[in-house]
Design a protein around this motif. Structure first.
Motif, short mmCIF file in Angstrom:
data_model
loop_
_atom_site.label_atom_id
_atom_site.label_comp_id
_atom_site.label_asym_id
_atom_site.label_seq_id
_atom_site.Cartn_x
_atom_site.Cartn_y
_atom_site.Cartn_z
N VAL A 54 0.85 -1.20 0.00
CA VAL A 54 0.00 0.00 0.00
C VAL A 54 0.88 1.25 0.00
O VAL A 54 0.66 2.17 -0.80
N TYR A 55 1.87 1.27 0.87
CA TYR A 55 2.75 2.43 0.96
C TYR A 55 3.46 2.69 -0.37
O TYR A 55 3.47 3.82 -0.87
N PHE A 56 4.08 1.68 -0.95
CA PHE A 56 4.86 1.90 -2.17
C PHE A 56 3.98 2.22 -3.37
O PHE A 56 4.36 3.04 -4.20
N LEU A 57 2.82 1.62 -3.46
CA LEU A 57 1.96 1.91 -4.60
C LEU A 57 1.26 3.26 -4.48
O LEU A 57 0.99 3.92 -5.48
N ARG A 58 1.02 3.70 -3.25
CA ARG A 58 0.31 4.98 -3.07
C ARG A 58 1.25 6.16 -2.82
O ARG A 58 0.99 7.25 -3.31
N PHE A 59 2.31 5.96 -2.04
CA PHE A 59 3.17 7.08 -1.65
C PHE A 59 4.57 6.99 -2.26
O PHE A 59 5.04 7.97 -2.81
N ASN A 60 5.27 5.90 -2.03
CA ASN A 60 6.59 5.67 -2.63
C ASN A 60 7.57 6.82 -2.38
O ASN A 60 8.25 7.27 -3.29
N LEU A 61 7.63 7.28 -1.14
CA LEU A 61 8.46 8.44 -0.80
C LEU A 61 9.85 8.09 -0.29
O LEU A 61 10.71 8.94 -0.23
N ALA A 62 10.04 6.85 0.12
CA ALA A 62 11.34 6.41 0.63
C ALA A 62 11.72 5.11 -0.08
O ALA A 62 10.86 4.40 -0.58
N SER A 63 13.00 4.82 -0.09
CA SER A 63 13.47 3.60 -0.76
C SER A 63 13.00 2.37 0.03
O SER A 63 12.64 2.47 1.20
N PRO A 64 13.03 1.20 -0.61
CA PRO A 64 12.69 -0.02 0.13
C PRO A 64 13.57 -0.23 1.37
O PRO A 64 13.06 -0.64 2.42
N LEU A 65 14.85 0.06 1.26
CA LEU A 65 15.74 -0.10 2.41
C LEU A 65 15.37 0.87 3.54
O LEU A 65 15.30 0.48 4.71
#
Length: 127
Positions: A54-65
């Motif tokens: 949800v975070y990456f698809l909607r916001f994606n503001l920080a890297s996975p690490l």
């Protein structure tokens, strides 16, 4: 990262931690601690993978690490400063690999891998 990144990460991390806390609370009420720890170790990475997606698809503001490290630090912090002293009145939970260290590693890895996957899906280059 933007100025709102920490707040968005904090909300997601709190929701994941609350799901884990509910799993432990409900499990301890209805079954043995051993069974509860197995269920928790299985569900914790699922909770955080779903939240990460949800975070990456909607916001994606920080890297996975960065995201995986933030989620993990939040969970460890809440367990260390809230659960252990206020609920359990002991730090003994940190001596239990199935109760802490295995779920911690699983949370980190599930969040990181979900972030890498989501970034590939949405075309982000940074991992």
């Amino acid at each position: 990262m933007t100025a709102r990144t920490p707040a968005i990460l904090l909300v997601h991390a709190f929701v994941g931690w609350a799901q884990c806390a509910a799993t432990m609370g409900l499990g301890r009420a209805v079954t043995t601690i051993e069974t509860t720890l197995v269920v928790y170790a299985l569900l914790a990475p699922i909770f955080f993978a779903a939240l990460g997606l949800v975070y990456f698809l909607r916001f994606n503001l920080a890297s996975p690490l960065q995201t995986a490290a933030f989620f993990l630090a939040f969970v460890i912090g809440m367990d260390l400063f809230v659960v252990a002293p206020l609920s359990l009145r002991s730090l003994a939970m940190f001596a239990s690999p199935p109760g802490t260290w295995i779920p911690f590693a699983a949370i980190f890895l599930a969040t990181y891998r979900t972030g890498v996957f989501a970034r590939r899906v949405i075309g982000g280059a940074r991992t």
